[in-house]
Scaffold this motif. Structure first.
Motif, PDB file in Angstrom:
ATOM      1  N   ASP A 180       0.837  -1.199   0.000  1.00 28.82           N
ATOM      2  CA  ASP A 180       0.000   0.000   0.000  1.00 28.82           C
ATOM      3  C   ASP A 180       0.879   1.260   0.000  1.00 28.82           C
ATOM      4  O   ASP A 180       2.022   1.244   0.481  1.00 28.82           O
ATOM      5  N   ASP A 181       0.325   2.352  -0.551  1.00 31.26           N
ATOM      6  CA  ASP A 181       0.945   3.683  -0.433  1.00 31.26           C
ATOM      7  C   ASP A 181       2.410   3.685  -0.874  1.00 31.26           C
ATOM      8  O   ASP A 181       3.276   4.256  -0.198  1.00 31.26           O
ATOM      9  N   GLU A 204      -7.149  -1.171  -6.962  1.00 34.44           N
ATOM     10  CA  GLU A 204      -5.747  -1.498  -6.748  1.00 34.44           C
ATOM     11  C   GLU A 204      -4.844  -0.304  -7.047  1.00 34.44           C
ATOM     12  O   GLU A 204      -3.854  -0.066  -6.352  1.00 34.44           O
ATOM     13  N   ARG A 207      -5.019   1.839  -4.069  1.00 34.62           N
ATOM     14  CA  ARG A 207      -4.334   1.240  -2.915  1.00 34.62           C
ATOM     15  C   ARG A 207      -2.830   1.473  -2.957  1.00 34.62           C
ATOM     16  O   ARG A 207      -2.211   1.810  -1.938  1.00 34.62           O
TER      17      ARG A 207
END
Length: 300
Positions: A180-181, A204, A207
């Motif tokens: 994530d990130d 996605e 995300r």
């Protein structure tokens, strides 16, 4: 009565088979299950990979290169940008990104040297060497679900001398193999219409982007000029499959690619889907009267 009962049982049997086969979707103008669509699309790109660049030039008269240039200029990456390019197996966006960042980096270094006029030559040389990294920590990760497309991209990168700041990952847009990130920018150029579940791909994308990260999608879209639309349809259905047969020996794959464009959501509908995935400030820019469009959104 017995005949009616048998018909009822047959209808129930067929409906249960359809249910067991999974959700229905489309492959071009055919109705197929989602799993069948994934398999068919994978075969299409295995088939077209080696001739993909030649066919892109033939089908668009080379204009696809300008569209991709516009996408990267819209991105306007700076040194240090971490880019994820999905469905980018042949490397077109990745190579442009590297070239753009190199040019920005070079201008930054030149400006820095101009501000050190009072330094000695040795000090200038030392400073220049210290900051000489051509990408300034920028990285581009190319992610594609198709091994053959990645293979073509890696071969092009080697031939063209791209190695630093570039990596290749086999992965599905609907289930990305990243944390994530992680990324500053997510791009997908002429790939999202081949994703079976666009909603999952958009989720996605959201995300894996960092807060403040940008989503950019370049895709064929709905032509806004009625006359051009008719000419475009004629060219698409009458010429492109013939080119596919003559150049790549593959009529069916290019027939699918044409049909997939007609099945793809128009600009406003795709904009709403991107917003539904959580993105803000979503807008789009039509190029060549909507033959293609660039959609943009931010993760805030």
């Amino acid at each position: 009565a017995a005949r009616g009962l048998r018909r009822g049982r047959m209808a129930l049997s067929w409906s249960l088979r359809g249910f067991a086969a999974g959700p229905q979707t489309h492959f071009g103008f055919q109705t197929v299950t989602e799993e069948e669509r994934r398999e068919k699309i994978n075969r299409v790109f295995e088939s077209v990979a080696k001739k993909y660049d030649v066919m892109n030039d033939s089908m668009t008269l080379g204009i696809h290169r300008l569209w991709k240039d516009v996408l990267v200029r819209t991105m306007n990456p700076s040194p240090g940008t971490l880019l994820l390019d999905v469905a980018g197996g042949t490397g077109d966006i990745a190579f442009r990104f590297i070239n753009y960042v190199r040019a920005v980096r070079e201008r930054q270094l030149q400006r820095k040297l101009k501000h050190h006029q009072n330094l000695s030559w040795q000090e200038i040389a030392d400073s220049y060497q210290e900051d000489r990294s051509p990408l300034g920590d920028s990285q581009v990760v190319v992610c594609d679900i198709n091994k053959e497309m990645l293979k073509v991209g890696k071969e092009k990168a080697q031939d063209l001398g791209y190695s630093e700041g570039l990596s290749w990952v086999l992965g599905n847009a609907e289930e990305l193999p990243f944390d994530d990130d992680k990324f500053d920018v997510y791009t997908i150029a002429f790939g999202i219409r081949n994703v079976t579940r666009i909603d999952l791909a958009l989720q996605e994308a959201y995300r894996v982007l960092k807060p403040g990260g940008r989503f950019l999608c370049l895709e064929f879209s709905q032509v806004t000029n009625p006359l051009l639309s008719r000419l475009y349809d004629l060219y698409s259905f009458q010429v492109i499959p013939v080119l596919g047969e003559v150049i790549a020996g593959d009529w069916k794959s290019y027939q699918y690619l044409v049909e997939s464009i007609r099945q793809f959501p128009p600009q406003e509908e795709l904009k709403e889907m991107i917003e539904d995935a959580g993105f803000f400030k979503v807008d789009y820019r039509n190029l060549n009267s909507g033959i293609v469009a660039i959609h943009s959104g931010f993760k805030l």
